[in-house]
Design an enzyme around this catalytic site. Sequence first.
Site, PDB file in Angstrom:
ATOM      1  N   LYS A   1      -3.837  20.604  21.880  1.00 33.53           N
ATOM      2  CA  LYS A   1      -4.363  21.689  21.027  1.00 33.53           C
ATOM      3  C   LYS A   1      -4.944  22.804  21.894  1.00 33.53           C
ATOM      4  O   LYS A   1      -4.742  23.979  21.643  1.00 33.53           O
ATOM      5  CB  LYS A   1      -5.457  21.152  20.097  1.00 33.53           C
ATOM      6  CG  LYS A   1      -4.928  20.502  18.830  1.00 33.53           C
ATOM      7  CD  LYS A   1      -6.086  20.207  17.879  1.00 33.53           C
ATOM      8  CE  LYS A   1      -5.622  19.329  16.721  1.00 33.53           C
ATOM      9  NZ  LYS A   1      -6.736  18.928  15.840  1.00 33.53           N
TER      10      LYS A   1
ATOM     11  N   ASP B   1     -15.385  22.737  29.767  1.00 36.37           N
ATOM     12  CA  ASP B   1     -16.216  21.578  29.523  1.00 36.37           C
ATOM     13  C   ASP B   1     -17.071  21.952  28.322  1.00 36.37           C
ATOM     14  O   ASP B   1     -17.553  23.077  28.219  1.00 36.37           O
ATOM     15  CB  ASP B   1     -17.094  21.238  30.733  1.00 36.37           C
ATOM     16  CG  ASP B   1     -17.603  19.801  30.630  1.00 36.37           C
ATOM     17  OD1 ASP B   1     -16.775  18.891  30.457  1.00 36.37           O
ATOM     18  OD2 ASP B   1     -18.820  19.580  30.712  1.00 36.37           O
TER      19      ASP B   1
ATOM     20  N   ASP C   1     -17.281  17.423  14.803  1.00 35.86           N
ATOM     21  CA  ASP C   1     -17.074  18.396  13.724  1.00 35.86           C
ATOM     22  C   ASP C   1     -17.457  17.897  12.326  1.00 35.86           C
ATOM     23  O   ASP C   1     -18.063  18.655  11.561  1.00 35.86           O
ATOM     24  CB  ASP C   1     -15.614  18.890  13.715  1.00 35.86           C
ATOM     25  CG  ASP C   1     -15.334  19.864  14.855  1.00 35.86           C
ATOM     26  OD1 ASP C   1     -16.277  20.201  15.600  1.00 35.86           O
ATOM     27  OD2 ASP C   1     -14.173  20.295  15.006  1.00 35.86           O
TER      28      ASP C   1
END
Lengths: 196, 196
Positions: free
Chosen positions: B12, B69, B157
């Site tokens: 992704k 990162d 998320d």
Amino acid sequence: MEKLVLASGNKKKLAELQNLLAPLNIDVVAQSEFEVPEADETGTTFVENAIIKARNACKYTGLPAIADDSGIQVAALRGAPGVFSARFAGVGATDEKNNKLLVELLSDMPEVNRDARYVAVLVLMTHEDDATPIICQGTWDGEIVLEPQGDQGFGYDPHFFVPEKGCTAAQLPAQEKNAISHRGKAMEKLLAQLSS
Amino acid sequence: MEKLVLASGNKKKLAELQNLLAPLNIDVVAQSEFEVPEADETGTTFVENAIIKARNACKYTGLPAIADDSGIQVAALRGAPGVFSARFAGVGATDEKNNKLLVELLSDMPEVNRDARYVAVLVLMTHEDDATPIICQGTWDGEIVLEPQGDQGFGYDPHFFVPEKGCTAAQLPAQEKNAISHRGKAMEKLLAQLSS
């Protein structure tokens, strides 16, 4: 008033930072006021070395700390001396020895590109484990001259010719230098970030 | 067209970066196309870990490399899991296990501050010894909800509630998330720097 440790033994840098941060009610103290062992600058980037020094100061003082790492990159030397600027002629080398080596190397390359760039990175860490330090970088473009000129400043200043001023960094009064130098620009960014 | 290696195996991220940099005529290739051993993320800051990964990719490919990162900092956990976000519940932990641990810890603290911040740091190095990598940081403020909601995105998320949207990050379509996320903001800064 908040206390901030400067991870450096340089008195000029301390005074400069104290002046800059006094309006923000930040009291900058020298790391020499505490028992802080010297940090091992093992980074290959300026920012890594500044983080290593700031983290070390946080660790041994328990206070927020600020560190800077700076150096000069010479085009003809493919970016050298870079992070090794202070120890170009060897660990503990004087400015004089470092400059001598630089001139010797460039003298052997009469037609090369003498463009050079001073770089300064400032890092502020709130504590030893701070994962998101404030990072501010400033650069200053010039070119190396083989004949030293001027007796102000330090480091490679006598050989760092500043086209916009028509003289070397060592010929500029401190205030004039700070207004346009790599460190001055990094400081300005730091002040902007701390003020907001 | 210039080639740039992405120091990540995440498809992704690769697609996202390819889309972003194609207009600049930069071709982003995955590090998996080369023989690059995994880098040891020993940093205590996001930027150090991104530098470690980018430098490692430069070293083994001989090409410029970009690394990111990222992680989440939770106020009630004094900034944890931070740089350990991907391995919060142990090395190689799944998102599910990491989220479970986060919820368990916060469930034990019913009245604490659940503010959280996603952080992403992007680093671009031109070569292994690049002393002045491009560094771009983006942050995204939200708060942790104990009940997961949504099935898009990844990482934390489903538990990262975004006040401005009234839903969790996992309930946002990719494009909408990228426009306001920590990584999206860091990418935007990178694009601005590369364009200038």
